[in-house]
Write an enzyme that holds these catalytic residues in place. Structure first.
Site, PDB file in Angstrom:
ATOM      1  N   SER A   6       0.861  -1.193   0.000  1.00 51.75           N
ATOM      2  CA  SER A   6       0.000   0.000   0.000  1.00 51.75           C
ATOM      3  C   SER A   6       0.891   1.236   0.000  1.00 51.75           C
ATOM      4  O   SER A   6       2.091   1.147   0.311  1.00 51.75           O
ATOM      5  CB  SER A   6      -0.867  -0.011   1.261  1.00 51.75           C
ATOM      6  OG  SER A   6      -1.493   1.241   1.480  1.00 51.75           O
TER       7      SER A   6
ATOM      8  N   TYR B  72      -3.742  -0.639   9.930  1.00 49.65           N
ATOM      9  CA  TYR B  72      -3.534  -0.875   8.494  1.00 49.65           C
ATOM     10  C   TYR B  72      -2.134  -0.408   8.082  1.00 49.65           C
ATOM     11  O   TYR B  72      -1.415  -1.128   7.382  1.00 49.65           O
ATOM     12  CB  TYR B  72      -4.613  -0.134   7.698  1.00 49.65           C
ATOM     13  CG  TYR B  72      -4.608  -0.391   6.216  1.00 49.65           C
ATOM     14  CD1 TYR B  72      -5.236  -1.514   5.680  1.00 49.65           C
ATOM     15  CD2 TYR B  72      -3.975   0.489   5.343  1.00 49.65           C
ATOM     16  CE1 TYR B  72      -5.240  -1.747   4.311  1.00 49.65           C
ATOM     17  CE2 TYR B  72      -3.975   0.267   3.978  1.00 49.65           C
ATOM     18  CZ  TYR B  72      -4.605  -0.849   3.463  1.00 49.65           C
ATOM     19  OH  TYR B  72      -4.602  -1.072   2.100  1.00 49.65           O
TER      20      TYR B  72
HETATM   21  P1  NAD Z   1     -11.875  -5.124  -1.282  1.00 46.85           P
HETATM   22  O1  NAD Z   1     -12.413  -4.868   0.070  1.00 46.85           O
HETATM   23  O2  NAD Z   1     -12.752  -4.947  -2.465  1.00 46.85           O
HETATM   24  O3  NAD Z   1     -11.240  -6.567  -1.383  1.00 46.85           O
HETATM   25  C1  NAD Z   1     -10.685  -7.228  -0.268  1.00 46.85           C
HETATM   26  C2  NAD Z   1     -10.642  -8.710  -0.562  1.00 46.85           C
HETATM   27  O4  NAD Z   1     -10.094  -9.392   0.570  1.00 46.85           O
HETATM   28  C3  NAD Z   1     -12.041  -9.289  -0.795  1.00 46.85           C
HETATM   29  O5  NAD Z   1     -11.961 -10.271  -1.793  1.00 46.85           O
HETATM   30  C4  NAD Z   1     -12.361  -9.925   0.545  1.00 46.85           C
HETATM   31  O6  NAD Z   1     -13.284 -10.978   0.438  1.00 46.85           O
HETATM   32  C5  NAD Z   1     -10.973 -10.424   0.936  1.00 46.85           C
HETATM   33  N1  NAD Z   1     -10.902 -10.674   2.364  1.00 46.85           N
HETATM   34  C6  NAD Z   1     -11.015  -9.770   3.370  1.00 46.85           C
HETATM   35  N2  NAD Z   1     -10.950 -10.384   4.557  1.00 46.85           N
HETATM   36  C7  NAD Z   1     -10.782 -11.710   4.309  1.00 46.85           C
HETATM   37  C8  NAD Z   1     -10.657 -12.862   5.122  1.00 46.85           C
HETATM   38  N3  NAD Z   1     -10.710 -12.792   6.441  1.00 46.85           N
HETATM   39  N4  NAD Z   1     -10.488 -14.052   4.512  1.00 46.85           N
HETATM   40  C9  NAD Z   1     -10.458 -14.152   3.179  1.00 46.85           C
HETATM   41  N5  NAD Z   1     -10.575 -13.095   2.347  1.00 46.85           N
HETATM   42  C10 NAD Z   1     -10.739 -11.889   2.909  1.00 46.85           C
HETATM   43  O7  NAD Z   1     -10.649  -4.112  -1.404  1.00 46.85           O
HETATM   44  P2  NAD Z   1      -9.420  -4.050  -2.421  1.00 46.85           P
HETATM   45  O8  NAD Z   1      -9.104  -2.617  -2.555  1.00 46.85           O
HETATM   46  O9  NAD Z   1      -9.654  -4.846  -3.644  1.00 46.85           O
HETATM   47  O10 NAD Z   1      -8.281  -4.697  -1.516  1.00 46.85           O
HETATM   48  C11 NAD Z   1      -7.397  -5.694  -1.977  1.00 46.85           C
HETATM   49  C12 NAD Z   1      -6.034  -5.470  -1.367  1.00 46.85           C
HETATM   50  O11 NAD Z   1      -5.491  -4.244  -1.871  1.00 46.85           O
HETATM   51  C13 NAD Z   1      -6.053  -5.326   0.156  1.00 46.85           C
HETATM   52  O12 NAD Z   1      -4.922  -5.961   0.711  1.00 46.85           O
HETATM   53  C14 NAD Z   1      -5.948  -3.824   0.340  1.00 46.85           C
HETATM   54  O13 NAD Z   1      -5.411  -3.486   1.586  1.00 46.85           O
HETATM   55  C15 NAD Z   1      -5.043  -3.469  -0.801  1.00 46.85           C
HETATM   56  N6  NAD Z   1      -5.004  -2.075  -1.207  1.00 46.85           N
HETATM   57  C16 NAD Z   1      -6.107  -1.453  -1.702  1.00 46.85           C
HETATM   58  C17 NAD Z   1      -6.009  -0.122  -2.105  1.00 46.85           C
HETATM   59  C18 NAD Z   1      -7.173   0.626  -2.683  1.00 46.85           C
HETATM   60  O14 NAD Z   1      -7.057   1.841  -2.918  1.00 46.85           O
HETATM   61  N7  NAD Z   1      -8.291   0.021  -2.963  1.00 46.85           N
HETATM   62  C19 NAD Z   1      -4.800   0.561  -1.999  1.00 46.85           C
HETATM   63  C20 NAD Z   1      -3.697  -0.110  -1.494  1.00 46.85           C
HETATM   64  C21 NAD Z   1      -3.801  -1.438  -1.108  1.00 46.85           C
END
Ligand code: NAD
Length: 251
Positions: A143, A156
């Site tokens: 991130s 986080y």
């Molecule tokens: P999202 O909430 O749409 O997706 C999160 C995913 O993780 C989902 O598929 C959810 O089912 C899964 N998940 C959460 N808890 C879980 C558990 N206990 N067991 C199994 N699966 C679980 O959000 P996203 O943005 O697609 O996030 C994906 C990754 O990207 C994460 O690690 C997030 O921290 C990271 N991220 C996102 C952003 C952003 O701007 N969206 C930026 C930096 C990093």
């Protein structure tokens, strides 16, 4: 040259591939030729349909990665699809927003357990297989808060800073066994993770104004970085945390 990026014959495990960034990455790997195993707490039917439409095999494994209990079974199931596991993308993650004065211990543990502890032990289980089978690729989803402190998300920020740390630590140990461990640091992307920010009348315009590219990221914006780090093209790349952020960190 393009053959360096070809993932035909590879099996990729992507956690949290039912939606958001994980879905975008799973589709990118499938488009590059990989069969996909999704592991997560929610059914990945939409991802399954799209991966199969690309002509690839797909397996959906139900696993709650808020604990390390399922990690060995997840890796075994992934290996079971084609008898091999070549790529792991540790994408599943959660975020809990609160003023640091108000964060409670249960939320702290949930974030650290899901975003960090399960990533380490899933990587360990996968690397034990990869080390016996000539190597592999592990891609962690870090991130901007691997580099910065963020606002109202201390657990986080701690988890994602630690992801940068274990990416380097595991790269050092496993490079000699043909395992590349790297990370992608997405900027601000349009997913469930940022839903609260995107409806915040103060934070949304402030974030957008700081992104040199002038827009929030879409999951498909990670496709190139994901395929690169999952493919032979990155064979001499170890321990890198690659920002894909529309220029945020350069500002
Ligand atoms: P999202 O909430 O749409 O997706 C999160 C995913 O993780 C989902 O598929 C959810 O089912 C899964 N998940 C959460 N808890 C879980 C558990 N206990 N067991 C199994 N699966 C679980 O959000 P996203 O943005 O697609 O996030 C994906 C990754 O990207 C994460 O690690 C997030 O921290 C990271 N991220 C996102 C952003 C952003 O701007 N969206 C930026 C930096 C990093």
């Amino acid at each position: 040259m393009l053959d360096l990026f070809n993932l035909a014959g590879r099996t990729a495990l992507v956690t949290g591939a039912n939606t958001g960034l994980g879905q975008g990455i799973a589709l990118a790997l499938a488009a590059a030729g990989a069969d996909v195993v999704a592991a997560g707490r929610s059914p990945a039917d939409d991802t399954a349909t799209q991966v199969r439409a690309l002509g690839r095999r797909f397996l959906d494994v139900r696993a709650d990665l808020s604990s390390t209990a399922p990690v060995r079974d997840v890796v075994a199931a992934a290996v079971g699809l084609n008898g091999r596991l070549d790529i792991v993308v540790n994408n599943a993650g959660i975020i809990r927003r609160a003023d640091s004065l108000d964060v409670d211990e249960a939320d702290w543990d949930a974030v650290i357990d899901t975003n960090l502890k399960s990533v380490f032990f899933l990587s360990q289980a996968a690397a034990r297989h990869m080390a016996r089978h000539g190597g592999g690729k592990i891609v962690n989803i870090a991130s901007l808060l691997s580099f910065q402190g963020g606002v109202r998300v201390p657990a986080y920020a701690a988890s994602k800073s630690a992801i940068a740390g274990i990416t380097r630590a595991l790269a050092n140990e496993w490079a000699a066994q043909g395992i590349n461990v790297n990370a992608i640091a997405p900027g601000y992307f349009d997913t469930n993770n940022t839903a609260a920010l995107r409806v915040d009348p103060v934070r949304e315009p402030a974030i957008l104004a700081r992104i040199p590219a002038g827009r929030w990221g879409q999951p498909a914006d990670l496709a190139g970085a994901a395929v690169f780090l999952a493919s032979r093209a990155s064979d001499y790349v170890h321990g890198v945390v690659l920002p894909v952020d529309g220029g945020w960190l350069a500002r």
